[in-house]
Design an enzyme around this catalytic site. Sequence first.
Site, mmCIF file in Angstrom:
data_model
loop_
_atom_site.group_PDB
_atom_site.id
_atom_site.type_symbol
_atom_site.label_atom_id
_atom_site.label_comp_id
_atom_site.label_asym_id
_atom_site.label_seq_id
_atom_site.Cartn_x
_atom_site.Cartn_y
_atom_site.Cartn_z
ATOM 1 N N ARG A 87 30.863 16.520 -26.599
ATOM 2 C CA ARG A 87 29.623 17.150 -26.161
ATOM 3 C C ARG A 87 29.691 17.442 -24.664
ATOM 4 O O ARG A 87 30.090 16.582 -23.877
ATOM 5 C CB ARG A 87 28.433 16.241 -26.440
ATOM 6 C CG ARG A 87 28.130 16.067 -27.923
ATOM 7 C CD ARG A 87 26.878 15.233 -28.100
ATOM 8 N NE ARG A 87 26.522 15.079 -29.508
ATOM 9 C CZ ARG A 87 25.448 14.440 -29.933
ATOM 10 N NH1 ARG A 87 24.615 13.881 -29.051
ATOM 11 N NH2 ARG A 87 25.183 14.338 -31.216
ATOM 12 N N ASP A 89 27.552 18.807 -21.157
ATOM 13 C CA ASP A 89 26.194 18.823 -20.617
ATOM 14 C C ASP A 89 25.759 20.243 -20.273
ATOM 15 O O ASP A 89 26.559 21.181 -20.268
ATOM 16 C CB ASP A 89 26.122 17.965 -19.354
ATOM 17 C CG ASP A 89 26.222 16.478 -19.655
ATOM 18 O OD1 ASP A 89 25.857 16.075 -20.772
ATOM 19 O OD2 ASP A 89 26.667 15.723 -18.768
ATOM 20 N N TYR A 151 40.161 18.324 -19.375
ATOM 21 C CA TYR A 151 39.111 18.950 -18.571
ATOM 22 C C TYR A 151 39.697 19.434 -17.245
ATOM 23 O O TYR A 151 40.661 18.869 -16.728
ATOM 24 C CB TYR A 151 37.986 17.954 -18.260
ATOM 25 C CG TYR A 151 37.096 17.622 -19.428
ATOM 26 C CD1 TYR A 151 35.903 18.308 -19.637
ATOM 27 C CD2 TYR A 151 37.433 16.604 -20.319
ATOM 28 C CE1 TYR A 151 35.070 17.986 -20.697
ATOM 29 C CE2 TYR A 151 36.609 16.277 -21.387
ATOM 30 C CZ TYR A 151 35.430 16.978 -21.569
ATOM 31 O OH TYR A 151 34.621 16.671 -22.622
ATOM 32 N N ARG A 242 32.738 14.511 -13.836
ATOM 33 C CA ARG A 242 31.944 14.951 -12.682
ATOM 34 C C ARG A 242 31.817 13.844 -11.637
ATOM 35 O O ARG A 242 31.801 14.126 -10.432
ATOM 36 C CB ARG A 242 30.580 15.431 -13.161
ATOM 37 C CG ARG A 242 30.652 16.736 -13.955
ATOM 38 C CD ARG A 242 29.354 17.032 -14.697
ATOM 39 N NE ARG A 242 28.224 17.131 -13.782
ATOM 40 C CZ ARG A 242 26.953 17.149 -14.194
ATOM 41 N NH1 ARG A 242 26.668 17.077 -15.492
ATOM 42 N NH2 ARG A 242 25.987 17.258 -13.307
#
Length: 297
Positions: A87, A89, A151, A242
Amino acid sequence: MEPQARLLHTQEPLAHPEADMPLGNRAPCGPEDLGSDSSTLVLKVGYRGARFSGFAAQEGQPTIAGELNEALSVLLRRPAEVVCAGRTDAGVSALGQYVSLPVSARERRDYSAARLLRSLDALTSDDISLRGVWEAPAGFSARFDAEKRCYRYRIATGPRPVMAQGTALWVRQELDVASMDEAAGYLVGEHDFKSFCKAASAEGKSTCREILRCQVSAGQEYGEPLVYIDVEGNAFLHNMVRIITGTLLEVGAGRRAPSWVGEVLSAADRRAAGPTAPPEGLFFIEVHYPNGLLHPW
């Protein structure tokens, strides 16, 4: 593949025990509802995250799962609810998100790969890109069968970017990429990453994860200087990449030494790490599955 302006309906509607019930009131089908010869549809999806409230479906909010579920429900003429590899954001984009959905043998026969992708392109917005389709055995899960997720966080430095605007965090000052890369090395391996996840999401849950690669490098796109933070792991915590980025930026800006990242990791406390970087620079790049599990559709 040539763009398709409209969906072609050339098959008879599929029989369904709840055919007269609105789609939103029916339960999604699982493998047990689709017969012993069912399989799994696997889609590779890209999306621009700026206008979405994240991947997961939310009532009254634009989400990637909401669009995909609606499109597949229209196409298959039954309720559909995809499972994703990870998932993302609100504001986070993807080039290689994977989703899975159980399908019957008839549904598998009725749709070629080209027709399936053209139809879903016609049924989804321009911010979603259907990038590939595979078949997997019944019971396959895009989430639980994933071995590695990748990522990339993009940072633009120097003058205000033009081409990278909206797809990278802009930091005006020059960053010490070598020190950031050294600091990133402290994160490789299996550790407790409690310092690198949203505090509320860590309550009562394991925060141990394995980072297989964490590397910082410099590059250019259209003459604009960029810094890339590439992170690969078996699984990730909420906001993990992040927060890693915000922590490495403290090193890149010269406010912290590379060894500080090791201290942050050992602290197992969110307050020890740097700030959470904004979502617009983060991209979900790719997912890896065991060899031989996915087959051409």
